[in-house]
Scaffold this active site. Structure first.
Site, PDB file in Angstrom:
ATOM      1  N   HIS A   1     -10.666   1.713  11.401  1.00 21.30           N
ATOM      2  CA  HIS A   1      -9.755   0.796  10.715  1.00 21.30           C
ATOM      3  C   HIS A   1      -8.295   1.109  11.058  1.00 21.30           C
ATOM      4  O   HIS A   1      -7.483   0.209  11.289  1.00 21.30           O
ATOM      5  CB  HIS A   1      -9.997   0.893   9.205  1.00 21.30           C
ATOM      6  CG  HIS A   1      -9.139   0.002   8.388  1.00 21.30           C
ATOM      7  ND1 HIS A   1      -7.925   0.396   7.864  1.00 21.30           N
ATOM      8  CD2 HIS A   1      -9.320  -1.275   7.994  1.00 21.30           C
ATOM      9  CE1 HIS A   1      -7.395  -0.597   7.186  1.00 21.30           C
ATOM     10  NE2 HIS A   1      -8.220  -1.628   7.247  1.00 21.30           N
TER      11      HIS A   1
ATOM     12  N   TRP B   1       0.836  -1.206   0.000  1.00 17.77           N
ATOM     13  CA  TRP B   1       0.000   0.000   0.000  1.00 17.77           C
ATOM     14  C   TRP B   1       0.865   1.248   0.000  1.00 17.77           C
ATOM     15  O   TRP B   1       1.929   1.265   0.619  1.00 17.77           O
ATOM     16  CB  TRP B   1      -0.895   0.029   1.241  1.00 17.77           C
ATOM     17  CG  TRP B   1      -2.149  -0.762   1.088  1.00 17.77           C
ATOM     18  CD1 TRP B   1      -2.314  -2.098   1.321  1.00 17.77           C
ATOM     19  CD2 TRP B   1      -3.427  -0.265   0.674  1.00 17.77           C
ATOM     20  NE1 TRP B   1      -3.606  -2.455   1.087  1.00 17.77           N
ATOM     21  CE2 TRP B   1      -4.323  -1.354   0.689  1.00 17.77           C
ATOM     22  CE3 TRP B   1      -3.900   0.992   0.303  1.00 17.77           C
ATOM     23  CZ2 TRP B   1      -5.658  -1.220   0.346  1.00 17.77           C
ATOM     24  CZ3 TRP B   1      -5.233   1.110  -0.030  1.00 17.77           C
ATOM     25  CH2 TRP B   1      -6.090   0.020  -0.017  1.00 17.77           C
TER      26      TRP B   1
END
Length: 157
Positions: free
Chosen positions: A89, A26
């Site tokens: 998250h 990511w």
């Protein structure tokens, strides 16, 4: 800046250490900077053998780090970035990665360099990624810390 007060480490005779880097995918630009910093540090330290393994994200770092530690690496460097969003998250992933990597290090006795950026925004990550113009080079720092610890542990053996 969080780098203030960092120790000056003297690290010698580590060319024979086996070092693995596990890196998330990511945030490609930030990860490229972290990986470049890790490679620079390994080269500066004279570490002859290193392996790079890629995983999808920061959450997956601990399981890959554990496998590498179990395969006889002297140090494992974990690189990733988690950027805060509008949901919980961020907290879950940061906590899981941190606790997981800590558990790998403690349970295996293999130092794990913590190069996981936990930032409020992308600019903070870029400022720590070791890119041109960055204030810090956390990939380099994670390698240096793990290799210094591996050298210390070897001296204690």
């Amino acid at each position: 800046m969080s780098g203030h007060g960092a120790p000056e480490l003297t690290i010698n005779n580590v060319s024979d250490l086996r070092v693995a880097v596990v890196a998330a995918q990511w945030h490609e630009q930030v990860m490229n900077g972290l990986l470049d910093g890790a490679h620079r540090a390994l080269k500066e330290l004279g570490v002859a053998e290193s392996t790079v393994v890629r995983v999808p994200g920061a959450f997956e770092l601990p399981v890959a780090a554990k496998r590498l530690a179990d395969r006889g690496y002297d140090a494992v460097i974990a690189l990733g970035v988690v950027i805060r969003g509008g949901t919980p998250h961020f907290e879950y992933v940061c906590e899981a990665a941190t606790l997981g990597l800590t558990e790998v290090s403690v349970s295996t006795g293999v130092p794990v360099g913590f190069g996981v950026l936990t930032c409020d925004n992308e600019q903070q990550a870029l400022d720590r990624a070791g890119l041109e113009g960055s204030a810090e080079d956390k990939g380099h720092e994670a390698v240096t810390a793990a290799v210094a610890t591996a050298a210390t542990l070897r001296a204690l053996a």
